[in-house]
Design a protein around this motif. Structure first.
Motif, short mmCIF file in Angstrom:
data_model
loop_
_atom_site.label_atom_id
_atom_site.label_comp_id
_atom_site.label_asym_id
_atom_site.label_seq_id
_atom_site.Cartn_x
_atom_site.Cartn_y
_atom_site.Cartn_z
N TYR A 19 0.84 -1.20 0.00
CA TYR A 19 0.00 0.00 0.00
C TYR A 19 0.87 1.25 0.00
O TYR A 19 0.64 2.18 -0.77
CB TYR A 19 -0.94 0.00 1.21
N ASP A 32 -7.03 1.72 -5.28
CA ASP A 32 -8.43 1.31 -5.30
C ASP A 32 -8.58 -0.15 -4.89
O ASP A 32 -9.48 -0.51 -4.13
CB ASP A 32 -9.03 1.49 -6.69
N PHE A 35 -8.70 -1.18 -1.16
CA PHE A 35 -9.89 -0.86 -0.38
C PHE A 35 -11.04 -1.82 -0.71
O PHE A 35 -11.19 -2.27 -1.84
CB PHE A 35 -10.34 0.59 -0.63
N TRP A 36 -11.84 -2.10 0.30
CA TRP A 36 -13.06 -2.87 0.14
C TRP A 36 -13.91 -2.17 -0.92
O TRP A 36 -14.03 -0.94 -0.91
CB TRP A 36 -13.80 -2.92 1.47
N VAL A 41 -17.19 0.88 3.10
CA VAL A 41 -15.84 1.37 3.36
C VAL A 41 -15.86 2.88 3.66
O VAL A 41 -16.63 3.63 3.06
CB VAL A 41 -14.88 1.04 2.19
N ARG A 43 -13.17 6.31 4.51
CA ARG A 43 -11.82 6.87 4.61
C ARG A 43 -11.94 8.32 5.05
O ARG A 43 -12.51 9.15 4.33
CB ARG A 43 -11.09 6.81 3.27
N SER A 53 -16.68 3.06 -1.72
CA SER A 53 -15.54 2.92 -2.63
C SER A 53 -15.59 3.92 -3.79
O SER A 53 -14.55 4.35 -4.27
CB SER A 53 -15.44 1.49 -3.15
N ILE A 56 -14.11 7.24 -2.57
CA ILE A 56 -12.67 7.11 -2.37
C ILE A 56 -11.95 7.11 -3.70
O ILE A 56 -10.94 7.80 -3.89
CB ILE A 56 -12.35 5.84 -1.54
N GLN A 104 -5.67 1.99 9.74
CA GLN A 104 -6.45 1.24 8.77
C GLN A 104 -6.93 -0.06 9.40
O GLN A 104 -6.15 -0.76 10.05
CB GLN A 104 -5.60 0.89 7.54
N TRP A 106 -8.03 -3.64 8.38
CA TRP A 106 -7.93 -4.56 7.26
C TRP A 106 -8.75 -5.81 7.56
O TRP A 106 -8.75 -6.30 8.70
CB TRP A 106 -6.47 -4.98 7.06
N LYS A 114 -8.15 -6.41 2.50
CA LYS A 114 -8.75 -5.16 2.03
C LYS A 114 -8.94 -4.21 3.21
O LYS A 114 -9.22 -4.63 4.33
CB LYS A 114 -10.13 -5.41 1.39
N ILE A 115 -8.82 -2.93 2.92
CA ILE A 115 -9.04 -1.89 3.93
C ILE A 115 -10.54 -1.60 4.00
O ILE A 115 -11.16 -1.26 2.99
CB ILE A 115 -8.26 -0.60 3.58
#
Length: 135
Positions: A19, A32, A35-36, A41, A43, A53, A56, A104, A106, A114-115
């Motif tokens: 990452y 991308d 990330f989930w 998700v 952020r 997503s 983001i 984060q 995970w 995935k975040i």
């Protein structure tokens, strides 16, 4: 529950390294993919709150020049079990004396780690014990 399983910590640390590499290279497709992919998700950035997503991904594409270059000062990985971990990271942006923080959450999916939640902030100049927080 297996708390802080060594293999899980190694795996999440490897993903965290990848990452950081993608962040440094402004590889938005890779970012991308970390990330989930869904509305769940979240952020929180230094200057934005992003939900889902799509928001983001749109942020990454709109940000001029990508993330400012930074040096990782400290990283702490805590695994809740073999499918969820929290990565806490301190960093310093090039040319700045201020310390940044990134957390984060995970989760392990069928497509790898995935975040699910992320928070990035820059520390205040002084702790609240020295300067009371503004209301």
């Amino acid at each position: 529950m297996i708390f802080n399983d060594e293999k899980t910590i190694e795996s999440v640390t490897r993903y965290s390294d990848l990452y950081e590499q993608a962040l440094a290279e402004n590889d938005v497709r890779a970012l991308d993919a970390f990330f989930w992919d869904g509305p769940e998700v979240v952020r929180y950035g230094v200057g934005e709150n992003l939900y889902g997503s799509d928001e983001i991904a749109a942020f990454r594409r709109a940000r001029q020049g990508g993330s400012p270059s930074r040096k990782v000062l400290r990283r702490h990985v805590t695994c809740v079990d073999q499918s969820m971990a929290v990565v806490s990271l301190e960093f310093q942006r090039d040319g700045s004396a201020r310390i940044g923080r990134q957390m984060q959450t995970w989760i392990l999916t069928d497509n790898g780690w995935k975040i699910l939640a992320a928070h990035v902030s820059i520390m205040a100049d002084k702790p609240e014990t020295e300067t009371p927080a503004a209301l």
